[in-house]
Design a protein around this motif. Structure first.
Motif, mmCIF file in Angstrom:
data_model
loop_
_atom_site.group_PDB
_atom_site.id
_atom_site.type_symbol
_atom_site.label_atom_id
_atom_site.label_comp_id
_atom_site.label_asym_id
_atom_site.label_seq_id
_atom_site.Cartn_x
_atom_site.Cartn_y
_atom_site.Cartn_z
ATOM 1 N N ALA A 117 20.538 47.108 60.447
ATOM 2 C CA ALA A 117 21.731 47.682 61.068
ATOM 3 C C ALA A 117 22.921 46.748 60.893
ATOM 4 N N GLN A 118 22.707 45.437 61.130
ATOM 5 C CA GLN A 118 23.828 44.509 61.083
ATOM 6 C C GLN A 118 23.329 43.071 60.965
ATOM 7 N N VAL A 119 24.102 42.257 60.266
ATOM 8 C CA VAL A 119 23.911 40.809 60.304
ATOM 9 C C VAL A 119 24.748 40.328 61.482
ATOM 10 N N LYS A 120 24.093 39.899 62.562
ATOM 11 C CA LYS A 120 24.828 39.398 63.730
ATOM 12 C C LYS A 120 25.444 38.043 63.428
ATOM 13 N N ARG A 121 24.658 37.182 62.789
ATOM 14 C CA ARG A 121 25.122 35.832 62.483
ATOM 15 C C ARG A 121 24.418 35.339 61.228
ATOM 16 N N VAL A 122 25.150 34.577 60.438
ATOM 17 C CA VAL A 122 24.537 33.895 59.301
ATOM 18 C C VAL A 122 25.187 32.529 59.172
ATOM 19 N N LYS A 123 24.354 31.540 58.892
ATOM 20 C CA LYS A 123 24.846 30.174 58.694
ATOM 21 C C LYS A 123 24.133 29.590 57.493
ATOM 22 N N GLN A 124 24.932 29.100 56.562
ATOM 23 C CA GLN A 124 24.361 28.425 55.405
ATOM 24 C C GLN A 124 23.862 27.052 55.825
ATOM 25 N N VAL A 125 22.733 26.634 55.277
ATOM 26 C CA VAL A 125 22.183 25.300 55.506
ATOM 27 C C VAL A 125 22.224 24.562 54.172
ATOM 28 N N ARG A 126 22.925 23.444 54.135
ATOM 29 C CA ARG A 126 23.074 22.665 52.898
ATOM 30 C C ARG A 126 21.722 22.103 52.481
ATOM 31 N N ARG A 127 21.429 22.186 51.194
ATOM 32 C CA ARG A 127 20.171 21.672 50.642
ATOM 33 C C ARG A 127 20.481 20.776 49.451
ATOM 34 N N SER A 128 19.536 19.893 49.131
ATOM 35 C CA SER A 128 19.736 19.003 47.988
ATOM 36 C C SER A 128 19.115 19.569 46.707
ATOM 37 N N ASP A 129 18.307 20.636 46.825
ATOM 38 C CA ASP A 129 17.722 21.243 45.635
ATOM 39 C C ASP A 129 18.602 22.401 45.153
ATOM 40 N N LYS A 130 18.077 23.206 44.258
ATOM 41 C CA LYS A 130 18.873 24.269 43.631
ATOM 42 C C LYS A 130 19.044 25.506 44.517
ATOM 43 N N TYR A 131 18.290 25.612 45.598
ATOM 44 C CA TYR A 131 18.305 26.828 46.411
ATOM 45 C C TYR A 131 19.483 26.881 47.377
ATOM 46 N N LEU A 132 19.925 28.098 47.642
ATOM 47 C CA LEU A 132 20.827 28.347 48.756
ATOM 48 C C LEU A 132 19.946 28.742 49.936
ATOM 49 N N GLN A 133 20.244 28.220 51.117
ATOM 50 C CA GLN A 133 19.491 28.570 52.317
ATOM 51 C C GLN A 133 20.447 29.148 53.339
ATOM 52 N N PHE A 134 20.000 30.252 53.955
ATOM 53 C CA PHE A 134 20.775 30.897 54.992
ATOM 54 C C PHE A 134 19.866 31.185 56.180
ATOM 55 N N ASP A 135 20.357 30.875 57.380
ATOM 56 C CA ASP A 135 19.673 31.260 58.611
ATOM 57 C C ASP A 135 20.389 32.501 59.137
ATOM 58 N N PHE A 136 19.661 33.592 59.181
ATOM 59 C CA PHE A 136 20.212 34.876 59.601
ATOM 60 C C PHE A 136 19.691 35.271 60.966
ATOM 61 N N GLN A 137 20.547 35.901 61.762
ATOM 62 C CA GLN A 137 20.085 36.706 62.878
ATOM 63 C C GLN A 137 20.546 38.116 62.542
ATOM 64 N N VAL A 138 19.569 39.013 62.365
ATOM 65 C CA VAL A 138 19.879 40.391 62.004
ATOM 66 C C VAL A 138 19.434 41.330 63.117
ATOM 67 N N LEU A 139 20.031 42.506 63.118
ATOM 68 C CA LEU A 139 19.602 43.569 64.015
ATOM 69 C C LEU A 139 18.957 44.644 63.165
ATOM 70 N N LEU A 140 17.695 44.947 63.476
ATOM 71 C CA LEU A 140 17.003 46.034 62.804
ATOM 72 C C LEU A 140 17.017 47.251 63.711
ATOM 73 N N HIS A 141 17.320 48.385 63.133
ATOM 74 C CA HIS A 141 17.329 49.640 63.890
ATOM 75 C C HIS A 141 15.996 50.335 63.645
ATOM 76 N N GLU A 142 15.255 50.567 64.716
ATOM 77 C CA GLU A 142 14.003 51.317 64.610
ATOM 78 C C GLU A 142 14.366 52.779 64.876
#
Length: 177
Positions: A117-142
């Motif tokens: 339904a919606q991404v309530k919050r997302v924050k990128q977490v810096r990493r030293s490898d090649k990956y991008l990391q994101f911490d998401f709080q999402v809302l799922l609609h059942e």
């Protein structure tokens, strides 16, 4: 019905390319929901007839833009209360949509119909490898119960390796809508 195993469904559907609405491919799938054990994800086997448009160029542009940010990306309420996703956040919304597909698959039963339904919050977490990391709080609609379920997930992404959900947990405080 498969005796003592579960219920198997044969599906024929048309998939629409999210980036190119005029592009579609036919898909056939078999989905097996196991009897009794709600903690087992359904088995899914599928075949695509054709190919969806390549996202390689758009993926590279997004990856390069995020890697070059001086400050970690943070955003809230994607889409907003009017259903609008700012163009610069569209790739992040698509990433959340792809990752939430894993949540939907892992937590589906025959009697649920979950969708992002919606991404309530997302924050990128810096990493030293090649990956991008994101911490998401999402809302799922059942869709069946009309519950809105908060879920947290940590997502790793690289254009060559795709999306990985490395941590996920359903959060308390769900509500009916």
């Amino acid at each position: 019905d498969i005796k003592d195993v579960g219920h198997k469904y044969h599906l024929e559907l048309e998939l629409e390319d999210e980036l190119d609405k005029d592009s579609t491919v036919n898909c056939t799938a078999e989905v097996l929901y196991h009897l009794g054990n709600k903690n087992v994800a359904p088995d899914v086997q599928f075949t695509l007839e054709g190919e969806l448009k390549s996202t390689e160029e758009a993926d590279h542009v997004f990856y390069t833009r995020i890697r070059s940010l001086e400050k970690e990306l943070e955003a809230e309420n994607i889409p907003d209360s009017h259903g609008h996703v700012p163009p610069e956040l569209q790739p992040l919304h698509l990433l959340a949509w792809a990752a939430s597909g894993f949540l939907v698959w892992q937590n589906s039963t025959e009697n649920t119909q979950l969708q992002l339904a919606q991404v309530k919050r997302v924050k990128q977490v810096r990493r030293s490898d090649k990956y991008l990391q994101f911490d998401f709080q999402v809302l799922l609609h059942e869709m069946v119960s009309q519950e809105i379920i908060p879920w947290e997930m940590t997502v790793l992404w690289h254009p060559r390796d795709g999306v990985q959900v490395t941590r996920e947990s359903r959060q308390p405080g769900h509500s009916s809508g």
